[in-house]
Design an enzyme around this catalytic site. Structure first.
Site, PDB file in Angstrom:
ATOM      1  N   ASP A 166      -7.166  28.710 -25.024  1.00 56.83           N
ATOM      2  CA  ASP A 166      -7.151  29.920 -25.843  1.00 56.83           C
ATOM      3  C   ASP A 166      -8.035  30.993 -25.225  1.00 56.83           C
ATOM      4  O   ASP A 166      -8.024  32.128 -25.675  1.00 56.83           O
ATOM      5  CB  ASP A 166      -7.668  29.605 -27.253  1.00 56.83           C
ATOM      6  CG  ASP A 166      -6.536  29.139 -28.152  1.00 56.83           C
ATOM      7  OD1 ASP A 166      -5.369  29.263 -27.757  1.00 56.83           O
ATOM      8  OD2 ASP A 166      -6.833  28.639 -29.252  1.00 56.83           O
ATOM      9  N   ASP A 211       2.443  23.525 -30.789  1.00 49.20           N
ATOM     10  CA  ASP A 211       0.989  23.633 -30.946  1.00 49.20           C
ATOM     11  C   ASP A 211       0.450  22.455 -31.760  1.00 49.20           C
ATOM     12  O   ASP A 211       1.211  21.722 -32.417  1.00 49.20           O
ATOM     13  CB  ASP A 211       0.700  24.958 -31.667  1.00 49.20           C
ATOM     14  CG  ASP A 211      -0.692  25.500 -31.385  1.00 49.20           C
ATOM     15  OD1 ASP A 211      -1.528  24.754 -30.860  1.00 49.20           O
ATOM     16  OD2 ASP A 211      -0.946  26.672 -31.726  1.00 49.20           O
TER      17      ASP A 211
HETATM   18  C1  DGJ Z   1      -3.633  28.031 -31.103  1.00 47.62           C
HETATM   19  C2  DGJ Z   1      -2.932  28.407 -29.834  1.00 47.62           C
HETATM   20  O1  DGJ Z   1      -3.641  27.967 -28.731  1.00 47.62           O
HETATM   21  C3  DGJ Z   1      -2.723  29.904 -29.799  1.00 47.62           C
HETATM   22  O2  DGJ Z   1      -2.139  30.274 -28.594  1.00 47.62           O
HETATM   23  C4  DGJ Z   1      -1.877  30.302 -30.970  1.00 47.62           C
HETATM   24  O3  DGJ Z   1      -0.608  29.753 -30.834  1.00 47.62           O
HETATM   25  C5  DGJ Z   1      -2.528  29.847 -32.255  1.00 47.62           C
HETATM   26  N1  DGJ Z   1      -2.864  28.458 -32.227  1.00 47.62           N
HETATM   27  C6  DGJ Z   1      -1.643  30.122 -33.425  1.00 47.62           C
HETATM   28  O4  DGJ Z   1      -2.114  29.611 -34.585  1.00 47.62           O
END
Ligand code: DGJ
Length: 739
Positions: free
Chosen positions: A549, A479
């Site tokens: 997201d 990430d």
């Molecule tokens: C952003 C990501 O896109 C999410 O899927 C998740 O992993 C969060 N960060 C966790 O902090």
């Protein structure tokens, strides 16, 4: 697949099965552009394609010659300041203050195959005869510097890749203030420009507008490719549709700041260029040093936007993505993020994992919150060791238990970041991107590690390797949750501070390279607050990426549809999440959520233990369905049928067809129910004219030509299509009838 060089008239012709790219050496020994498009038969000369306008008031290159001005000449890699007033492809600032250069043709070499790019991701070949490469050397004797322009043409895929390498052979220091990867001058501007724009949770929406006189550009100066703009641009003819007509695609294999620009001049010539954003960029080239630009993948299709996308899909799935997972069917995963956020312990995780296993899930992914003392987003990034309060037996203990359930285990990292409340920051406060004496902005309470420094990258590599070696880990979610601000590095000299953003990306690539080489069996999925770094550079290391997201099925239609302009289904991470949806509060059915996510690398992101018996039964059916069809979904040819970006946009549909055209899956999605609506015929694509297909669950059979030209009346095929309610969807399967 020939690359011709006609010595007498100094022309190059790169020709493959479907395209031609032609350019020449001009009167001043720089390179002129002649043609890019549908394949032309080779001939002794294309000099008739050279056009120039003679005008009295124009700036001319040679004394006494009014016929030659770069202002009116179409070029391959234009320079600054010598009769061309458009933006140049590159600019070099010299010790005497001059920014003028004159790189002229020196020699070239042609070879089979394709070379790797130094420290950068790029497309590749597996067999030498898949592609041929032309490297042209341009030389400026005043500064003793060289530019190598590199062109690779693939035989079967209508693609040309381009990049440039700058070399300083001389004694003086040179400053590269601009170094685009490619430039091309089209002879007209009768185009519409398409790009993929958005923001967090609404990534890669398709934008189309008419190309106009002047400069229009898309870019990122955020330190990553960004969700605001994707490093992609297409030019289509106004009449071009999804399935017909000419389109050119330009896609940059890079994950940092970029610029993609179209400049239409006063004769309607369109100059397209793409590369690292020159804004806040400067690269000091000391004597003996070189600089390699990233690669641009240029596609031509006369089969409409779908044709262009299919070319990108095929190249990016098979000749950009790499590694053991490239061709493997991807596992159905469950990710705990939306199910628990930071609030979990191993008991909870095991409960979720065992319930998920029962439903047919294959991989459990433990997301953010497992390390340091991280109960929210204010702490612990950089402390990549298990939080024993949540997992007394560590990650290893948890992973073993998950493996014992018969599931693979995957883990989340955010390698490039650090929290101020962390052991790493306490030990190395100087390891972050920062500028002395200036306030430091944060994003999500976190700071960006200075990956332009190899000692920082080495440290993170060691920490991550330790976790990956200790534990049986099959998947890593990488990430990256903030953009860069106050860009500066403690270790670089003042005259190299504008190199930091690019050096940072090189550091990210280095870490990816080392981890993927050291752990070749791990499936990497890239992620950046969802889809904020969904680009070809990432795809080289991680064959799939979390697309957004935003997990709402209706929003996902647009995100996945837009993403499919460039990126293959096998790269688009897509999960079923809980309702009301956590990003928009919408309630959609479990069926619709899965029907959208099936057209991606499929998974779940919710607490399955909270599901009802009926819901669990539906999930079981969904995982069975995906397992049965995932090869087709992940490797089939993808066709967009109805766009959510159309004026009405109420219906989206798309389909995948197997390579042998004997099987297909069609997805149709309707946002709002409409009363008393008229007939709806769906014209399918990609089937075989002569083959006879059956539609699962329906009597009768249809020939491919019927389905593609007459179409099918949907309410007859799909019982209950005109059902009540919003956000409905159907998937139907076509199979070739066995005789
Ligand atoms: C952003 C990501 O896109 C999410 O899927 C998740 O992993 C969060 N960060 C966790 O902090």
């Amino acid at each position: 697949m020939p690359i011709y060089f006609n010595k007498d008239i100094q022309e190059f012709h790169l020709q493959s099965e479907k395209l031609s790219y032609i350019f020449n050496i001009l009167k001043n020994d720089q390179l002129g552009h002649l043609y890019f498009g549908k394949r032309l038969r080779h001939r002794e000369s294309f000099s008739h394609l050279y056009t120039s306008i003679e005008k009295a008031n124009i700036a001319c290159v040679f004394e006494g010659d009014l016929s030659f001005s770069l202002d009116t000449t179409k070029q391959e890699y234009p320079s600054y300041g010598t009769t061309d007033f458009r933006e140049p492809a590159y600019q070099i600032s010299q010790e005497n203050g001059s920014r003028i250069s004159n790189f002229i043709y020196k020699d070239h070499r042609i070879y089979k195959g394709k070379s790797k790019l130094e420290r950068l991701p790029a497309t590749y070949v597996e067999q030498e005869n898949e592609a041929a490469t032309l490297e042209i050397s341009l030389y400026d004797d005043v500064i003793d510097a060289e530019i190598i322009l590199c062109y690779t043409i693939y035989e079967k895929i209508s693609v040309i890749t381009r990049s440039a390498k700058f070399m300083n052979h001389g004694r003086e220091n040179l400053n590269l203030t601009r170094a685009m990867s490619m430039s091309i001058d089209f002879f007209d501007s009768d185009f519409e420009i398409i790009h993929l724009s958005g923001g967090w949770a609404r990534e890669r929406h398709v934008k189309t507008r008419k190309l106009e006189t002047g400069i229009q550009s898309i870019s990122s100066a955020r330190g990553t490719s960004s969700s605001q703009q994707n490093p992609f641009l297409a030019l289509k003819r106004p009449e071009t549709t999804e399935h017909q007509g000419e389109v050119y695609g330009f896609s940059l294999v890079y994950s940092g700041n970029f610029l993609a620009q179209a400049e239409v001049d006063y004769y309607s010539v369109s100059r397209i260029m793409m590369g690292i954003h020159p804004f806040d960029f400067n690269w000091l080239l000391e004597s003996g040093e070189s600089f390699q630009t990233p690669e641009v993948v240029m596609v031509f299709s006369d089969q409409g936007l779908n044709g262009m996308s299919q070319i990108y899909h095929s190249l990016y799935r098979t000749r950009l993505a790499r590694g053991n997972w490239r061709d493997k069917e991807r596992p159905i995963l469950i990710n705990n993020w939306e199910g628990t956020y930071f609030d979990f312990n191993d008991e909870k995780i095991l409960e979720m994992a065992s319930a998920a296993k029962e439903l047919g899930v294959e991989l459990f992914v433990l997301d953010d919150g497992w390390f340091g003392r991280r109960d929210d987003d204010t702490t612990s990034l950089g402390d990549w060791f298990a939080d024993k309060r949540k997992m007394p037996n560590g990650i290893k203990g948890l992973a073993e238990k998950i493996n014992d359930l018969g599931l693979l285990f995957g883990l989340w990292f955010e390698p490039e970041m650090v929290s101020k409340m962390s052991e790493l920051y306490n030990a190395h406060p100087d390891w972050i991107i920062q500028v002395p004496n200036r306030r430091l902005s944060h994003g999500r309470n976190q700071y960006v590690l200075d990956f332009s420094r190899s000692d920082v990258v080495d440290y993170i590599f060691d920490m991550m390797s330790k976790v990956l070696c200790d534990t049986s880990i099959s998947y890593v979610k990488w990430d990256m949750n903030r953009y860069m601000t106050e860009i500066g590095s403690r270790t670089l000299a003042a005259d190299r501070q504008r190199e930091v953003a690019h050096r940072y990306i090189l550091g990210v690539y280095d870490l990816y390279d080392r981890l993927t080489s050291e752990f070749p069996d791990i499936l990497f999925e890239s992620c950046a607050s969802g889809g904020c770094r969904f680009d070809p550079g990432m795809l080289y290391y991680a064959p799939q990426a979390w697309a957004s997201d935003n997990t709402d099925a209706v929003e996902r239609l647009k995100i996945q549809y837009g993403t499919s302009f460039v990126y293959p289904v096998s790269s688009i991470g897509a999960h079923v999440s809980a309702v009301p949806n956590h990003q928009v509060g919408r309630i959609t059915s479990l069926e619709t959520r899965a029907n959208v996510a099936f057209f991606g690398t499929f998974g779940y992101e919710l607490d399955v233990t909270k599901m009802s018996v009926e819901e669990k039964q539906i999930v079981k059916e969904q995982t069975n369905f995906y397992k049965k069809h995932r090869k087709l979904l992940q490797t089939g040819t993808f066709y967009r049928l109805h766009s959510p970006f159309d004026k009405d946009g109420n219906v989206t549909s798309w389909m995948v067809v197997s390579e042998n055209q004997k099987e297909a899956l069609v997805g149709r999605y309707q946002v709002l129910a409409k009363p008393n609506s008229g007939y709806e015929r769906l014209l399918l694509k990609g089937l075989h004219n002569e083959l006879e297909y059956e539609i699962e669950g329906m009597n009768g059979s249809f020939y491919g030509d019927e389905l593609m030209n007459a179409g099918i009346q949907l309410d007859q095929v799909i019982p209950g299509l005109l059902q009540w309610g919003d956000f409905t969807s159907q998937i139907f399967k076509l199979m070739c009838r066995s005789k």
